[in-house]
Design an enzyme around this catalytic site. Structure first.
Site, PDB file in Angstrom:
ATOM      1  N   LYS A  11      87.958  -5.594  -0.035  1.00  0.00           N
ATOM      2  CA  LYS A  11      87.613  -4.177   0.138  1.00  0.00           C
ATOM      3  C   LYS A  11      87.468  -3.838   1.628  1.00  0.00           C
ATOM      4  CE  LYS A  11      85.313  -3.863  -4.394  1.00  0.00           C
ATOM      5  NZ  LYS A  11      84.022  -3.648  -5.105  1.00  0.00           N
ATOM      6  N   TYR A  51      89.653   2.871 -10.734  1.00  0.00           N
ATOM      7  CA  TYR A  51      88.239   2.845 -11.131  1.00  0.00           C
ATOM      8  C   TYR A  51      87.924   3.872 -12.227  1.00  0.00           C
ATOM      9  CZ  TYR A  51      86.625  -0.443  -7.515  1.00  0.00           C
ATOM     10  OH  TYR A  51      86.376  -1.571  -6.755  1.00  0.00           O
ATOM     11  N   PHE A  59      77.320   6.320  -9.143  1.00  0.00           N
ATOM     12  CA  PHE A  59      77.875   5.724  -7.930  1.00  0.00           C
ATOM     13  C   PHE A  59      79.377   6.006  -7.764  1.00  0.00           C
ATOM     14  CE2 PHE A  59      78.008   2.446 -11.265  1.00  0.00           C
ATOM     15  CZ  PHE A  59      79.340   2.068 -11.236  1.00  0.00           C
ATOM     16  N   ARG A  87      86.642 -14.556 -10.856  1.00  0.00           N
ATOM     17  CA  ARG A  87      85.348 -13.872 -10.975  1.00  0.00           C
ATOM     18  C   ARG A  87      84.219 -14.823 -10.558  1.00  0.00           C
ATOM     19  NH1 ARG A  87      84.860  -8.271 -11.906  1.00  0.00           N
ATOM     20  NH2 ARG A  87      82.932  -8.670 -13.007  1.00  0.00           N
ATOM     21  N   THR A  93      78.253  -8.904  -9.395  1.00  0.00           N
ATOM     22  CA  THR A  93      78.509  -7.595  -8.775  1.00  0.00           C
ATOM     23  C   THR A  93      77.509  -7.277  -7.662  1.00  0.00           C
ATOM     24  OG1 THR A  93      79.400  -6.838 -10.887  1.00  0.00           O
ATOM     25  CG2 THR A  93      78.830  -5.139  -9.284  1.00  0.00           C
ATOM     26  N   ARG A 104      80.526 -13.017  -2.674  1.00  0.00           N
ATOM     27  CA  ARG A 104      79.492 -11.984  -2.560  1.00  0.00           C
ATOM     28  C   ARG A 104      78.138 -12.596  -2.216  1.00  0.00           C
ATOM     29  NH1 ARG A 104      81.508  -8.764  -7.987  1.00  0.00           N
ATOM     30  NH2 ARG A 104      82.909  -7.240  -6.984  1.00  0.00           N
ATOM     31  N   ASN A 114      80.374  -4.781  -1.658  1.00  0.00           N
ATOM     32  CA  ASN A 114      80.364  -6.163  -2.154  1.00  0.00           C
ATOM     33  C   ASN A 114      81.686  -6.904  -1.924  1.00  0.00           C
ATOM     34  OD1 ASN A 114      81.870  -4.942  -4.121  1.00  0.00           O
ATOM     35  ND2 ASN A 114      80.486  -5.410  -5.818  1.00  0.00           N
ATOM     36  N   HIS A 117      87.147  -7.029  -4.929  1.00  0.00           N
ATOM     37  CA  HIS A 117      87.370  -6.645  -6.322  1.00  0.00           C
ATOM     38  C   HIS A 117      88.148  -7.745  -7.019  1.00  0.00           C
ATOM     39  CE1 HIS A 117      88.519  -4.406  -9.897  1.00  0.00           C
ATOM     40  NE2 HIS A 117      89.700  -4.982  -9.750  1.00  0.00           N
ATOM     41  N   GLU A 128      95.827  -3.247 -13.554  1.00  0.00           N
ATOM     42  CA  GLU A 128      95.587  -3.098 -12.121  1.00  0.00           C
ATOM     43  C   GLU A 128      96.782  -3.580 -11.293  1.00  0.00           C
ATOM     44  OE1 GLU A 128      91.843  -5.157 -11.754  1.00  0.00           O
ATOM     45  OE2 GLU A 128      90.767  -3.547 -12.778  1.00  0.00           O
TER      46      GLU A 128
HETATM   47  P1  DAT Z   1      82.723  -5.611 -10.464  1.00  0.00           P
HETATM   48  O1  DAT Z   1      83.308  -5.145  -9.149  1.00  0.00           O
HETATM   49  O2  DAT Z   1      81.875  -6.832 -10.288  1.00  0.00           O
HETATM   50  O3  DAT Z   1      83.775  -5.773 -11.540  1.00  0.00           O
HETATM   51  P2  DAT Z   1      81.971  -3.138 -11.796  1.00  0.00           P
HETATM   52  O4  DAT Z   1      83.362  -3.101 -12.350  1.00  0.00           O
HETATM   53  O5  DAT Z   1      80.837  -2.979 -12.745  1.00  0.00           O
HETATM   54  O6  DAT Z   1      81.717  -4.476 -10.961  1.00  0.00           O
HETATM   55  O7  DAT Z   1      81.829  -2.001 -10.693  1.00  0.00           O
HETATM   56  C1  DAT Z   1      82.895  -1.712  -9.822  1.00  0.00           C
HETATM   57  C2  DAT Z   1      82.328  -1.496  -8.432  1.00  0.00           C
HETATM   58  O8  DAT Z   1      81.512  -0.328  -8.448  1.00  0.00           O
HETATM   59  C3  DAT Z   1      81.411  -2.622  -7.938  1.00  0.00           C
HETATM   60  O9  DAT Z   1      82.124  -3.673  -7.366  1.00  0.00           O
HETATM   61  C4  DAT Z   1      80.558  -1.893  -6.957  1.00  0.00           C
HETATM   62  C5  DAT Z   1      80.388  -0.511  -7.579  1.00  0.00           C
HETATM   63  N1  DAT Z   1      79.161  -0.444  -8.380  1.00  0.00           N
HETATM   64  C6  DAT Z   1      78.964  -0.899  -9.639  1.00  0.00           C
HETATM   65  N2  DAT Z   1      77.718  -0.688 -10.061  1.00  0.00           N
HETATM   66  C7  DAT Z   1      77.095  -0.066  -9.043  1.00  0.00           C
HETATM   67  C8  DAT Z   1      75.776   0.419  -8.816  1.00  0.00           C
HETATM   68  N3  DAT Z   1      74.840   0.316  -9.755  1.00  0.00           N
HETATM   69  N4  DAT Z   1      75.491   0.987  -7.618  1.00  0.00           N
HETATM   70  C9  DAT Z   1      76.429   1.101  -6.649  1.00  0.00           C
HETATM   71  N5  DAT Z   1      77.702   0.666  -6.788  1.00  0.00           N
HETATM   72  C10 DAT Z   1      78.022   0.093  -7.962  1.00  0.00           C
HETATM   73 MG    MG Z   2      84.957  -4.367 -12.489  1.00  0.00          MG
END
Ligand code: DAT
Ligand code: MG
Length: 151
Positions: A11, A51, A59, A87, A93, A104, A114, A117, A128
């Site tokens: 990212k 996304y 968020f 992963r 996350t 991370r 973080n 992705h 994706e």
């Molecule tokens: P991951 O990236 O581990 O698959 P995710 O798909 O649940 O996690 O979320 C996508 C991204 O969105 C994540 O990398 C960071 C952001 N995100 C998720 N939950 C969040 C939160 N509670 N506050 C802020 N950003 C968040």
């Molecule tokens: Mg995800």
């Protein structure tokens, strides 16, 4: 060995902090095989597609502005169980909960930045990969080291 593929992306924070090499190196050393790579700024519409599952969450807007704020290193990696293996290498996350030794866990402090992705399922990976790469951009090649990575 099954040739499972996953979509990974360093990212904008990872790029800005000079961590692309460190991050790529972890997947490479693990034994995963690089299939495709692209250094690009994601258009807003593409980010919204990628996304889409998070649309409406609190968020979401900051996630879209963050992921489109600068170049990302988009990649496809291949290997046995690649989705889950990657992963695990990424970590949870929320970087404050990610184990040390994960990307991370080693480099991040907040969920909103973080670093990386990674697809969460084989189905998400296929979706994706098709968002970011054309089929002809995915390389098929033999790697001699595979004989020393897989039994
Ligand atoms: P991951 O990236 O581990 O698959 P995710 O798909 O649940 O996690 O979320 C996508 C991204 O969105 C994540 O990398 C960071 C952001 N995100 C998720 N939950 C969040 C939160 N509670 N506050 C802020 N950003 C968040
Ligand atoms: Mg995800």
């Amino acid at each position: 060995m099954s040739a499972e593929r996953t979509y990974l992306m360093v990212k904008p924070d990872g790029v800005q902090r000079g961590l692309c090499g460190e991050i790529v190196s972890r997947f490479e050393k693990k034994g995963l095989k690089l299939v495709a790579v692209k250094f690009t700024v994601i258009p807003k519409a593409t980010a919204e597609n990628h996304y889409g599952e998070h649309k409406g969450k609190k968020f979401y807007d900051s996630l879209i502005s963050y992921i489109t704020s600068g170049p990302v290193l988009a990649m496809v990696w291949e290997g046995d169980g690649a989705v889950a293996v990657c992963r695990n290498i990424m970590g949870k996350t929320n970087p404050q909960e990610s184990a040390p030794g994960t990307i991370r866990g080693d480099f991040g402090m907040v969920t909103g930045m973080n670093l990386i992705h990674g697809s969460d399922s084989v189905e998400s990976a296929a979706r994706e990969i098709s968002i970011f790469f054309r089929p002809e951009e995915l390389m098929t090649y033999d790697r001699s080291a595979d004989a020393w990575i897989y039994e």
